[in-house]
Design an enzyme around this catalytic site. Sequence first.
Site, PDB file in Angstrom:
ATOM      1  N   ARG A 170       0.901  -1.182  -0.044  1.00 26.28           N
ATOM      2  CA  ARG A 170      -0.025  -0.133   0.056  1.00 26.28           C
ATOM      3  C   ARG A 170       1.109   1.282  -0.120  1.00 26.28           C
ATOM      4  O   ARG A 170       2.121   1.180  -0.235  1.00 26.28           O
ATOM      5  CB  ARG A 170      -0.903  -0.067   1.213  1.00 26.28           C
ATOM      6  CG  ARG A 170      -0.122   0.022   2.665  1.00 26.28           C
ATOM      7  CD  ARG A 170      -0.865   0.297   3.708  1.00 26.28           C
ATOM      8  NE  ARG A 170      -0.198   0.128   4.966  1.00 26.28           N
ATOM      9  CZ  ARG A 170      -0.475   0.397   6.172  1.00 26.28           C
ATOM     10  NH1 ARG A 170      -1.866   0.641   6.358  1.00 26.28           N
ATOM     11  NH2 ARG A 170       0.504   0.427   7.291  1.00 26.28           N
TER      12      ARG A 170
ATOM     13  N   CYS B  98       2.664   5.921  -7.679  1.00 22.61           N
ATOM     14  CA  CYS B  98       3.673   7.091  -8.137  1.00 22.61           C
ATOM     15  C   CYS B  98       2.859   8.372  -8.074  1.00 22.61           C
ATOM     16  O   CYS B  98       1.674   8.359  -8.480  1.00 22.61           O
ATOM     17  CB  CYS B  98       3.983   6.946  -9.498  1.00 22.61           C
ATOM     18  SG  CYS B  98       4.836   8.259 -10.217  1.00 22.61           S
TER      19      CYS B  98
ATOM     20  N   GLU C 228      -1.078   8.247   5.613  1.00 20.03           N
ATOM     21  CA  GLU C 228       0.247   8.247   5.660  1.00 20.03           C
ATOM     22  C   GLU C 228       0.940   8.306   4.344  1.00 20.03           C
ATOM     23  O   GLU C 228       1.941   7.291   4.137  1.00 20.03           O
ATOM     24  CB  GLU C 228       0.670   6.754   6.476  1.00 20.03           C
ATOM     25  CG  GLU C 228       0.057   6.782   7.842  1.00 20.03           C
ATOM     26  CD  GLU C 228       0.705   5.974   8.629  1.00 20.03           C
ATOM     27  OE1 GLU C 228       1.261   4.782   8.302  1.00 20.03           O
ATOM     28  OE2 GLU C 228       0.636   5.910  10.143  1.00 20.03           O
TER      29      GLU C 228
ATOM     30  N   CYS D  65       9.287   7.832  -5.109  1.00 19.73           N
ATOM     31  CA  CYS D  65       9.249   7.230  -6.553  1.00 19.73           C
ATOM     32  C   CYS D  65      10.372   7.676  -7.202  1.00 19.73           C
ATOM     33  O   CYS D  65      10.802   8.914  -7.370  1.00 19.73           O
ATOM     34  CB  CYS D  65       8.091   7.287  -6.880  1.00 19.73           C
ATOM     35  SG  CYS D  65       7.853   6.456  -8.640  1.00 19.73           S
TER      36      CYS D  65
ATOM     37  N   CYS E 195      10.553   6.822 -10.821  1.00 22.84           N
ATOM     38  CA  CYS E 195      10.073   6.413 -12.206  1.00 22.84           C
ATOM     39  C   CYS E 195      10.333   7.393 -13.365  1.00 22.84           C
ATOM     40  O   CYS E 195      10.757   8.815 -12.905  1.00 22.84           O
ATOM     41  CB  CYS E 195       8.802   5.951 -12.189  1.00 22.84           C
ATOM     42  SG  CYS E 195       7.541   7.498 -12.321  1.00 22.84           S
TER      43      CYS E 195
ATOM     44  N   GLU F 254      -4.318   7.976  15.042  1.00 26.74           N
ATOM     45  CA  GLU F 254      -4.278   6.671  15.304  1.00 26.74           C
ATOM     46  C   GLU F 254      -3.149   6.389  16.578  1.00 26.74           C
ATOM     47  O   GLU F 254      -2.092   7.161  16.674  1.00 26.74           O
ATOM     48  CB  GLU F 254      -3.606   5.925  14.117  1.00 26.74           C
ATOM     49  CG  GLU F 254      -4.301   5.934  12.912  1.00 26.74           C
ATOM     50  CD  GLU F 254      -3.563   4.966  11.908  1.00 26.74           C
ATOM     51  OE1 GLU F 254      -2.588   4.205  12.234  1.00 26.74           O
ATOM     52  OE2 GLU F 254      -3.902   5.320  10.583  1.00 26.74           O
TER      53      GLU F 254
ATOM     54  N   TRP G 132       4.178  -4.361  13.978  1.00 27.69           N
ATOM     55  CA  TRP G 132       5.060  -4.299  13.209  1.00 27.69           C
ATOM     56  C   TRP G 132       6.553  -3.914  13.823  1.00 27.69           C
ATOM     57  O   TRP G 132       7.632  -3.566  13.139  1.00 27.69           O
ATOM     58  CB  TRP G 132       4.798  -3.284  12.139  1.00 27.69           C
ATOM     59  CG  TRP G 132       4.085  -2.097  12.704  1.00 27.69           C
ATOM     60  CD1 TRP G 132       2.850  -1.758  12.802  1.00 27.69           C
ATOM     61  CD2 TRP G 132       5.008  -0.717  13.176  1.00 27.69           C
ATOM     62  NE1 TRP G 132       2.506  -0.760  13.343  1.00 27.69           N
ATOM     63  CE2 TRP G 132       3.826   0.013  13.710  1.00 27.69           C
ATOM     64  CE3 TRP G 132       6.050  -0.405  13.492  1.00 27.69           C
ATOM     65  CZ2 TRP G 132       3.954   1.140  14.284  1.00 27.69           C
ATOM     66  CZ3 TRP G 132       6.412   0.708  14.111  1.00 27.69           C
ATOM     67  CH2 TRP G 132       5.357   1.539  14.647  1.00 27.69           C
TER      68      TRP G 132
ATOM     69  N   GLU H  60      -1.962  -7.357   9.732  1.00 26.64           N
ATOM     70  CA  GLU H  60      -2.228  -6.708  10.865  1.00 26.64           C
ATOM     71  C   GLU H  60      -3.244  -7.407  12.240  1.00 26.64           C
ATOM     72  O   GLU H  60      -3.869  -6.709  12.926  1.00 26.64           O
ATOM     73  CB  GLU H  60      -2.828  -5.371  10.521  1.00 26.64           C
ATOM     74  CG  GLU H  60      -1.844  -4.709   9.884  1.00 26.64           C
ATOM     75  CD  GLU H  60      -2.203  -3.166   9.616  1.00 26.64           C
ATOM     76  OE1 GLU H  60      -3.480  -2.858   9.403  1.00 26.64           O
ATOM     77  OE2 GLU H  60      -1.536  -2.202   9.433  1.00 26.64           O
TER      78      GLU H  60
ATOM     79  N   TYR I 261      -2.634  -9.356  14.383  1.00 23.81           N
ATOM     80  CA  TYR I 261      -2.222  -9.426  15.620  1.00 23.81           C
ATOM     81  C   TYR I 261      -1.855  -7.995  16.307  1.00 23.81           C
ATOM     82  O   TYR I 261      -1.201  -7.589  17.192  1.00 23.81           O
ATOM     83  CB  TYR I 261      -0.815 -10.256  15.887  1.00 23.81           C
ATOM     84  CG  TYR I 261      -1.340 -11.417  15.465  1.00 23.81           C
ATOM     85  CD1 TYR I 261      -2.197 -12.398  16.041  1.00 23.81           C
ATOM     86  CD2 TYR I 261      -0.500 -12.504  14.482  1.00 23.81           C
ATOM     87  CE1 TYR I 261      -2.424 -13.519  15.640  1.00 23.81           C
ATOM     88  CE2 TYR I 261      -0.725 -13.445  14.052  1.00 23.81           C
ATOM     89  CZ  TYR I 261      -1.775 -14.282  14.737  1.00 23.81           C
ATOM     90  OH  TYR I 261      -2.114 -15.379  14.475  1.00 23.81           O
ATOM     91  N   HIS I 262      -2.154  -6.812  15.409  1.00 25.25           N
ATOM     92  CA  HIS I 262      -2.342  -5.603  15.830  1.00 25.25           C
ATOM     93  C   HIS I 262      -3.354  -5.372  16.852  1.00 25.25           C
ATOM     94  O   HIS I 262      -4.584  -5.811  16.603  1.00 25.25           O
ATOM     95  CB  HIS I 262      -2.320  -4.736  14.904  1.00 25.25           C
ATOM     96  CG  HIS I 262      -2.048  -3.072  14.950  1.00 25.25           C
ATOM     97  ND1 HIS I 262      -3.014  -2.399  15.823  1.00 25.25           N
ATOM     98  CD2 HIS I 262      -1.137  -2.327  14.843  1.00 25.25           C
ATOM     99  CE1 HIS I 262      -2.134  -1.207  15.924  1.00 25.25           C
ATOM    100  NE2 HIS I 262      -1.124  -1.083  15.206  1.00 25.25           N
TER     101      HIS I 262
END
Length: 674
Positions: A111, A115, A150, A155, A157, A307, A315, A355, A357-358
């Site tokens: 995610r 670009c 977020e 990038c 490219c 959040e 993570w 996620e 186990y978040h």
Amino acid sequence: MINDKLPKIWYGGDYNPEQWGEEDWNEDVRMFKLAGIDVVTLNVFSWAQNQPSEDTYDFSFLDAMMDRMHENGIYVCLATSTGAHPAWMAHRYPDVLRVDIQGRKRKFGKRHNSCPNSPTYRKYATAMADKLGERYKDHPALVIWHVNNEFSDYCYCDNCTAQFRVWLKERYGTLDALNSAWYTKFWGHTFYDWEEIVLPSELSEEWGLDNTNFQGISLDFRRFQSDSLLDNYKMEHEALKRHTPNVPITTNLMGLYPDLDYFKWAKELDVVSWDNYPALDTPISLTAMSHDLMRGVKGGKPFMIMEQTPSQQNWQPYNSLKRPGVMRLWSYQGVARGADTILFFQLRRSIGACEKYHGAVIEHVGHEHTRVFRESAELGAELHKLSDSLLDARVPAKVGIVFDWENRWAVNLSSGPSVALDYVAEVHKYYKALFDQNIQADMVGVEDDLSKYDIVIAPVLYMVKEGYAKKLEQFVEQGGTFLTTFFSGLVNENDIVTTGGYPGELRKLLGIWAEEIDALLPEQSNQIVFNKEWGKLSGSYECGILCDLIHSEGAEVLAEYGTDFYAGMPVATVNKFGKGKAYYIASSPDDAFLKGLVANLCADHGIKPIIEAPAGVEASVRTKNGEDLLFLLNHNAEAVKVNPGEGTFLNMLTGETLQGELELPGRDVLILKK
Ligand code: GLA
Ligand code: ZN
């Protein structure tokens, strides 16, 4: 107030009901009510669901969910879903896929993967914002828009390359100006045609993390990518504003995240929001500094915690549980520093993918009889009790700490003098010295007005932008105290050295000349030696990382180096300038020195700690309608005795009145009004 539809501290968070079914949705809503949850963030990663193919849009799920929330008295922070593009888009239009720093074209996956200069992405992300704006503009549940998620990473490219050239033409006008800004005579890099310019990837100038041959190119690339992503935000912001001019818009920032210049970003957001994920061993002061930075990027306005986890992350290398009381404690730490919302990632745990186990308010067991739920519900009840009493309250500070992303990039990109030099760590040292004494500070950008401060501290002000030295001189002339450190004043905004002696444009203000810069090995240190006592400082302290070898040019020498061939040379100086003073600290000192140093500076201006408190007790003040709201946060696991000061206080969480010394249990919080 963020939105007067909901005049209290918002409570809730990311909710991804598309991952489960009706039975759970009913349970979710029941438990939201039990927990006092009144805002859910919907639609963060639902692009593929909302737009199953290029010309089909299907908002039936979102319609139903928006209505369900409204019927249950819950408001919606509505995300635009553009933080992850659909697989069909990547398949059909590979220009949405990024190229990484090693020059590898990405395939569909992950995610935060689009670009920013992809014509396809720009077209469809804008269209999505437009459609959502049109569809939900009058929906009674809508309280704020949440663009993308977020924004992050860069990038490399071909579309980005082409756009970089356009960006450079705007910045420099001519190739001559660009060649001189980038110092391209070095290694024969002169550009004769804009088309010759490529991005500084690992195929060209950069390698590893923040290593480059050409700082000027790499700096501009960072500015350009930050601007490109910001432009993605702006295009959605504009599309939404056309439909809902009065609904606030935000995107979730990430505190000290390195890649984006949040001072520039904050100008475009109606309200700043950010995601707070400290680990069990993150210094409390670093989290506090991050909150203060997120308040600072928007000139001191209250912000949103978009959040945080109710319990653990998934993570981090070690995803410790938040100990009992810690979720509440850290939530109030944010509120104490200017947050007007407490939102979680996530309200219910996923059962698949990375996620699961978040932490979440509703855990896999699916009912409310869990520690995490109980703690969440207790906090929810308190926030209802607080109602609007804290909303919009400001955080007063007489000390400003300068933070600048471009300077940070330049310091990190610098080849030499030491790999141990870390801009954020140096800023944090000074912040922590104030924090540990409960002296409130603002994090300020280089464009901010300094006149409201008595003291401005700019650790490692390596890059001095045009006009900034003058601004600092004026601040000191009028009576301000300015402090900067080693490795300051060296370069301009293109990382070109200011010749004629370090610290360049700051030399006059500081009254010193730094002749050489020594880098110490990790096991080496030097000393800061006071031959005569200065306020709270006397004797000898340790210092390291870098040592500037300085000569006074009018500054008073406060302390000298203790060892090596430069023993006896100045390490701490103060220069009288107009009505004020300018300090220079030529090396990176230990905590004891910093504590005494900032205490001396504050004493000079009559700035006192909010309260004298035992170690681990954080005190902070927000003010509203001329009244002080005092937060006392006990970060210790054990109870401590604290005295909030003279007078009688109202405990805003219980309604009781308090006087004199009191016992604050481990990890407990008090919010007091005189
Ligand atoms: C970020 C993201 C969320 C989620 C959390 C997990 O903040 O915005 O979608 O992945 O991390 O901690
Ligand atoms: Zn690109």
